[in-house]
Design an enzyme around this catalytic site. Structure first.
Site, PDB file in Angstrom:
ATOM      1  N   GLU A  41       0.923  -1.241   0.366  1.00 22.89           N
ATOM      2  CA  GLU A  41      -0.644  -0.027  -0.048  1.00 22.89           C
ATOM      3  C   GLU A  41       0.998   1.182  -0.072  1.00 22.89           C
ATOM      4  O   GLU A  41       2.093   1.295   1.183  1.00 22.89           O
ATOM      5  CB  GLU A  41      -1.092   0.172   1.309  1.00 22.89           C
ATOM      6  CG  GLU A  41      -1.548   1.313   1.188  1.00 22.89           C
ATOM      7  CD  GLU A  41      -2.508   1.489   2.484  1.00 22.89           C
ATOM      8  OE1 GLU A  41      -2.844   0.510   3.223  1.00 22.89           O
ATOM      9  OE2 GLU A  41      -2.747   2.116   3.282  1.00 22.89           O
ATOM     10  N   ARG A  45       1.057  10.114   0.630  1.00 24.93           N
ATOM     11  CA  ARG A  45       0.971  11.311   1.231  1.00 24.93           C
ATOM     12  C   ARG A  45       2.850  12.263   1.102  1.00 24.93           C
ATOM     13  O   ARG A  45       2.992  12.547   1.657  1.00 24.93           O
ATOM     14  CB  ARG A  45       1.507  11.055   2.738  1.00 24.93           C
ATOM     15  CG  ARG A  45       0.635  10.466   3.898  1.00 24.93           C
ATOM     16  CD  ARG A  45       0.373   9.649   5.201  1.00 24.93           C
ATOM     17  NE  ARG A  45      -0.315   8.458   5.380  1.00 24.93           N
ATOM     18  CZ  ARG A  45      -0.537   7.191   6.416  1.00 24.93           C
ATOM     19  NH1 ARG A  45       1.302   7.666   7.192  1.00 24.93           N
ATOM     20  NH2 ARG A  45      -1.327   7.019   6.939  1.00 24.93           N
ATOM     21  N   LYS A 129     -10.295  -2.044   6.533  1.00 26.96           N
ATOM     22  CA  LYS A 129      -8.658  -1.729   7.380  1.00 26.96           C
ATOM     23  C   LYS A 129      -9.268  -1.543   8.720  1.00 26.96           C
ATOM     24  O   LYS A 129     -10.023   0.001   8.714  1.00 26.96           O
ATOM     25  CB  LYS A 129      -8.160  -0.821   6.847  1.00 26.96           C
ATOM     26  CG  LYS A 129      -6.957  -0.059   7.038  1.00 26.96           C
ATOM     27  CD  LYS A 129      -6.555   0.379   6.662  1.00 26.96           C
ATOM     28  CE  LYS A 129      -4.929   1.703   7.210  1.00 26.96           C
ATOM     29  NZ  LYS A 129      -3.864   2.232   6.543  1.00 26.96           N
TER      30      LYS A 129
HETATM   31  C1  3PG Z   1      -1.377   4.156   7.562  1.00 23.77           C
HETATM   32  O1  3PG Z   1      -1.757   4.540   7.158  1.00 23.77           O
HETATM   33  O2  3PG Z   1      -1.900   2.292   8.009  1.00 23.77           O
HETATM   34  C2  3PG Z   1      -0.519   3.652   9.053  1.00 23.77           C
HETATM   35  O3  3PG Z   1       0.341   5.507   8.912  1.00 23.77           O
HETATM   36  C3  3PG Z   1      -0.024   3.009   9.007  1.00 23.77           C
HETATM   37  O4  3PG Z   1       0.639   2.787  10.634  1.00 23.77           O
HETATM   38  P1  3PG Z   1       1.396   2.420  11.261  1.00 23.77           P
HETATM   39  O5  3PG Z   1       2.915   3.321  11.328  1.00 23.77           O
HETATM   40  O6  3PG Z   1       1.857   2.215  13.313  1.00 23.77           O
HETATM   41  O7  3PG Z   1       2.070   1.155  10.678  1.00 23.77           O
END
Ligand code: 3PG
Length: 322
Positions: A41, A45, A129
């Protein structure tokens, strides 16, 4: 069943990454793929995110690339035009959900509460999710929410670490975990992609919780199996336990008949047989002799190879809580 969702579920871990350089996209996708992770994924950003998605989808189509942090319908369109095979939103947004459904985009909507899960359920989604998972209550939260929503499965994301990932993967309502934890950040910033591949493979092996369970001896018949088990028990004080096979403690399993043409086997445990099967097959090692529980869930298989007269089986066994 959707092939992309199944793939993510079988891999068990969906890497989530905000890429700051277009040049790193394809080498990273390749490194993750050979480390055992075929889906990624890429979050929208960073300025180069769409180009990263485009390059992965065109130059390394083996990887199933999705777009994360999709906040508007036009971002969803742009991501799909760039080659995203799935769309992920951080929260539940009905407009985006409807837009994706109408256009046949595969969407994994974000949810953070029961009301979101209900809306997603009513709209027909069965994989969502859960974000941010750990602050929401983690696995306990998933267990509670799974009660009323039968068939709903979660990609637990937000706060997943090497310390908690195994307990998530043992839970049947968890389709997969998502997160940035799986990507070795220093190696990525230094562009050391072959090391990323090795490290991710080692991490996946650790996450799957492989541990030695027992050594198996393929005896001639039942009497031989008892005699053999009793010999070990006499030496080490283990109890003899009769079932389909005869165990001496948990260390030695004596089969009541020759098996697979081999004299012995080694049994390893894992936290997830289906994902372990995927892991080995991704390494080019075939599997066979599948066993399923009453719910149709695979709990054991053999590797389709032998080492020094030892067959190897891998069996689901829950993590021992200390
Ligand atoms: C996302 O967008 O899914 C999160 O930023 C991932 O979260 P994590 O950095 O705690 O794994």
């Amino acid at each position: 069943m959707n092939g992309v969702i199944d793939l993510i579920g079988n891999a068990g871990v969906l890497p989530v990454i905000a890429l700051d350089s277009e040049e790193k996209a394809v080498p990273l996708a390749k490194a993750l793929y050979s480390g055992g992770l075929p889906a990624i994924e890429v979050t929208l950003r960073t300025d180069c995110a769409l180009n990263c998605i485009k390059r992965i989808s065109e130059e390394y189509p083996e990887t199933v690339v999705g777009a994360g942090t999709v906040l508007t319908v036009s971002q969803a369109d742009e991501a799909v035009r760039a080659g995203a095979k799935f769309i992920v939103t951080p929260g539940f947004d009905e407009t985006i959900a409807r837009h994706c459904l109408d256009r046949g985009y595969l969407l994994m909507p974000g949810v953070s509460g029961v009301a979101d899960v209900q809306k997603a359920y009513v709209m027909g989604f069965r994989t969502v999710k859960l974000f941010p998972c750990e602050p929401l209550g983690g696995l306990d939260y998933i267990k509670q929410v799974s009660g009323p929503f039968r068939g709903m499965r979660f990609v637990a994301t937000g706060g997943i670490t090497f310390d908690n990932v195994q307990s998530y993967l043992e839970n049947g309502s968890v389709r997969a975990v998502g997160g940035s934890f799986i990507i070795p950040k220093k190696l990525l910033s230094e562009g050391r992609f072959s090391e990323i591949s090795r490290e991710v493979r080692a991490s996946m092996a650790k996450i799957l919780g492989f541990k030695l369970m027992h050594v198996g001896i393929h005896c001639e018949n039942e009497q031989d199996a008892f005699r053999t088990a009793e010999w070990f028990s006499g030496l080490f004080g283990f109890c003899v336990a009769d079932g389909q096979t005869v165990f001496s403690g948990t260390a030695v399993e004596c089969m009541k008949a020759p098996y697979l043409g081999k004299k012995y086997h080694i049994g390893f445990r894992t936290v997830s047989a289906e994902r372990a099967k995927f892991f080995f097959e991704n390494m080019g090692i075939g599997t066979r002799e599948y066993k399923y529980d009453g719910n149709g869930k695979m709990f054991s298989f053999y590797l389709d190879c032998v080492m020094k007269d030892f067959a190897v089986h891998v069996t689901y066994k829950p993590e021992e809580k200390s």
